[in-house]
Motif scaffolding. Structure first.
Motif, PDB file in Angstrom:
ATOM      1  N   ARG A   1      57.577 105.061 -23.445  1.00  0.00           N
ATOM      2  CA  ARG A   1      56.761 105.035 -24.678  1.00  0.00           C
ATOM      3  C   ARG A   1      57.235 103.930 -25.607  1.00  0.00           C
ATOM      4  O   ARG A   1      56.417 103.243 -26.253  1.00  0.00           O
TER       5      ARG A   1
ATOM      6  N   ASP B   1      54.977 100.727 -26.892  1.00  0.00           N
ATOM      7  CA  ASP B   1      54.810 100.432 -28.314  1.00  0.00           C
ATOM      8  C   ASP B   1      55.291  99.017 -28.641  1.00  0.00           C
ATOM      9  O   ASP B   1      54.670  98.309 -29.440  1.00  0.00           O
TER      10      ASP B   1
ATOM     11  N   SER C   1      43.981 103.589 -31.951  1.00  0.00           N
ATOM     12  CA  SER C   1      45.442 103.625 -31.934  1.00  0.00           C
ATOM     13  C   SER C   1      46.002 103.907 -33.326  1.00  0.00           C
ATOM     14  O   SER C   1      46.909 104.736 -33.488  1.00  0.00           O
ATOM     15  N   ALA C   2      45.467 103.233 -34.340  1.00  0.00           N
ATOM     16  CA  ALA C   2      45.964 103.418 -35.706  1.00  0.00           C
ATOM     17  C   ALA C   2      45.718 104.844 -36.196  1.00  0.00           C
ATOM     18  O   ALA C   2      46.626 105.513 -36.708  1.00  0.00           O
TER      19      ALA C   2
ATOM     20  N   SER D   1      45.019 107.604 -34.455  1.00  0.00           N
ATOM     21  CA  SER D   1      45.707 108.622 -33.665  1.00  0.00           C
ATOM     22  C   SER D   1      47.194 108.668 -34.016  1.00  0.00           C
ATOM     23  O   SER D   1      47.796 109.745 -34.052  1.00  0.00           O
ATOM     24  N   ASN D   2      47.796 107.511 -34.297  1.00  0.00           N
ATOM     25  CA  ASN D   2      49.199 107.492 -34.717  1.00  0.00           C
ATOM     26  C   ASN D   2      49.395 108.332 -35.974  1.00  0.00           C
ATOM     27  O   ASN D   2      50.333 109.134 -36.061  1.00  0.00           O
TER      28      ASN D   2
ATOM     29  N   ASN E   1      51.216 112.021 -35.967  1.00  0.00           N
ATOM     30  CA  ASN E   1      52.407 112.145 -36.809  1.00  0.00           C
ATOM     31  C   ASN E   1      52.319 113.381 -37.699  1.00  0.00           C
ATOM     32  O   ASN E   1      53.305 114.097 -37.892  1.00  0.00           O
TER      33      ASN E   1
ATOM     34  N   THR F   1      56.843 101.582 -43.017  1.00  0.00           N
ATOM     35  CA  THR F   1      56.128 100.750 -42.038  1.00  0.00           C
ATOM     36  C   THR F   1      57.030  99.700 -41.390  1.00  0.00           C
ATOM     37  O   THR F   1      56.559  98.891 -40.594  1.00  0.00           O
TER      38      THR F   1
ATOM     39  N   GLY G   1      59.807 110.302 -31.084  1.00  0.00           N
ATOM     40  CA  GLY G   1      59.183 109.155 -31.725  1.00  0.00           C
ATOM     41  C   GLY G   1      59.917 107.867 -31.409  1.00  0.00           C
ATOM     42  O   GLY G   1      61.120 107.861 -31.124  1.00  0.00           O
TER      43      GLY G   1
ATOM     44  N   GLY H   1      55.445 103.536 -34.733  1.00  0.00           N
ATOM     45  CA  GLY H   1      54.067 103.959 -34.959  1.00  0.00           C
ATOM     46  C   GLY H   1      53.447 103.409 -36.224  1.00  0.00           C
ATOM     47  O   GLY H   1      52.344 102.847 -36.209  1.00  0.00           O
TER      48      GLY H   1
ATOM     49  N   ILE I   1      52.872  99.672 -36.153  1.00  0.00           N
ATOM     50  CA  ILE I   1      51.653  99.370 -35.399  1.00  0.00           C
ATOM     51  C   ILE I   1      50.427  99.598 -36.267  1.00  0.00           C
ATOM     52  O   ILE I   1      49.500  98.780 -36.309  1.00  0.00           O
ATOM     53  N   VAL I   2      50.412 100.715 -37.001  1.00  0.00           N
ATOM     54  CA  VAL I   2      49.289 101.017 -37.893  1.00  0.00           C
ATOM     55  C   VAL I   2      49.104  99.897 -38.914  1.00  0.00           C
ATOM     56  O   VAL I   2      47.988  99.405 -39.135  1.00  0.00           O
TER      57      VAL I   2
END
Length: 258
Positions: free
Chosen positions: A85, A89, A151-152, A154-155, A159, A201, A217, A221, A224-225
């Motif tokens: 994972r 990422d 992706s954004a 769902s992250n 979370n 972030t 984790g 994440g 990426i967002v």
């Protein structure tokens, strides 16, 4: 072969200050870092896949695999999965950093995307019995890259599931106002102390390193967002009260709404 940066800023009431500097070395160092992360991640992906395959074979072989080995193999598979994972990422983040503009723009039916993520979140929640609320405007669509937006969102939603205690409430909204379109995720989870919010972030930044790792984790994440939203001219707004819960909101400009 040379990179120059120019900045013009107000200087006094009627003047401007021009600042010029050579950023060639800074740019080259950044490119080397990106290339190293991408190449190392690609090289690690194959051996981890092989290891995962052998571990799965050992676990499935009930005759040859001693019962005392099974907990150990289970732990190895979990750690191998965590490494996989992390690599995925890192590769995604490296790809996002390669350009500030998202490719493959299309009309996204956000309500349908959120419903799909919401059903996945229910599955992840499992026996924790989280209470979900989904409120989305089915006519409100977004111009962008659907894979990246998925992706954004769902992250952020996953979370919320991970950091909200059993029986907690998670609210997902997709709506429009005078400023543009917004996707917000609110939860009644652990919350984040105020001094940590501005750094959430950053890649690999963790509020509680031990508990974050226990949940599997990667620490990437929210980075990426942030990069996905930048590529869509959007911003991430975070509000949180420690011990009470958090709200993560993606703000899209009116120009992105269709």
């Amino acid at each position: 072969q040379r990179r120059l940066e120019f900045r013009i800023v107000p200087f006094g009431e009627t003047q401007r200050l021009l600042i010029a500097r050579d950023i060639t070395r800074i740019y080259q160092a950044s490119e080397m870092r990106k290339d190293f992360i991408a190449n190392a991640s690609h090289e690690l992906r194959s051996p981890l896949t092989v290891i995962a395959g052998y571990l799965e074979s050992f676990e499935d072989d009930t005759e040859e695999c001693p019962a005392s080995w099974r907990p150990l193999i289970g732990q190895m598979r979990n750690q191998n999965g965590r490494m996989q994972r992390l690599i995925e990422d890192l590769l995604q983040l490296s790809s996002l950093e390669s350009s500030d503009i998202s490719s493959h723009q299309e009309s996204i039916r956000v309500a349908e995307v959120l419903f799909s993520i919401y059903k996945e979140a229910e599955t992840i929640s499992g026996t924790q019995d989280h209470i979900f609320y989904l409120e989305s405007d089915p006519e409100l669509c977004l111009m962008g890259n659907q894979r990246e937006i998925y992706s954004a969102f769902s992250n952020l939603i996953f979370n919320a599931v991970q950091y909200t205690a059993a029986g907690g409430v998670i609210r997902i909204r997709w709506y429009e106002d005078e400023q543009g379109a917004h996707m917000s995720v609110s939860d009644t989870g652990e919350g984040v102390p105020e001094e940590h919010i501005d750094r959430l972030t950053e890649r690999f930044y963790r509020v509680d390193k031990g508990r974050s790792r226990e949940r599997g984790g990667t620490g990437l994440g929210l980075a990426i967002v942030k990069h996905i939203l930048v590529r869509h001219n959007a911003k991430l707004h975070i509000e949180s009260v420690f011990g009470e819960g958090s709200t993560f909101r993606c703000d899209f400009p009116k120009t992105a709404v269709i």
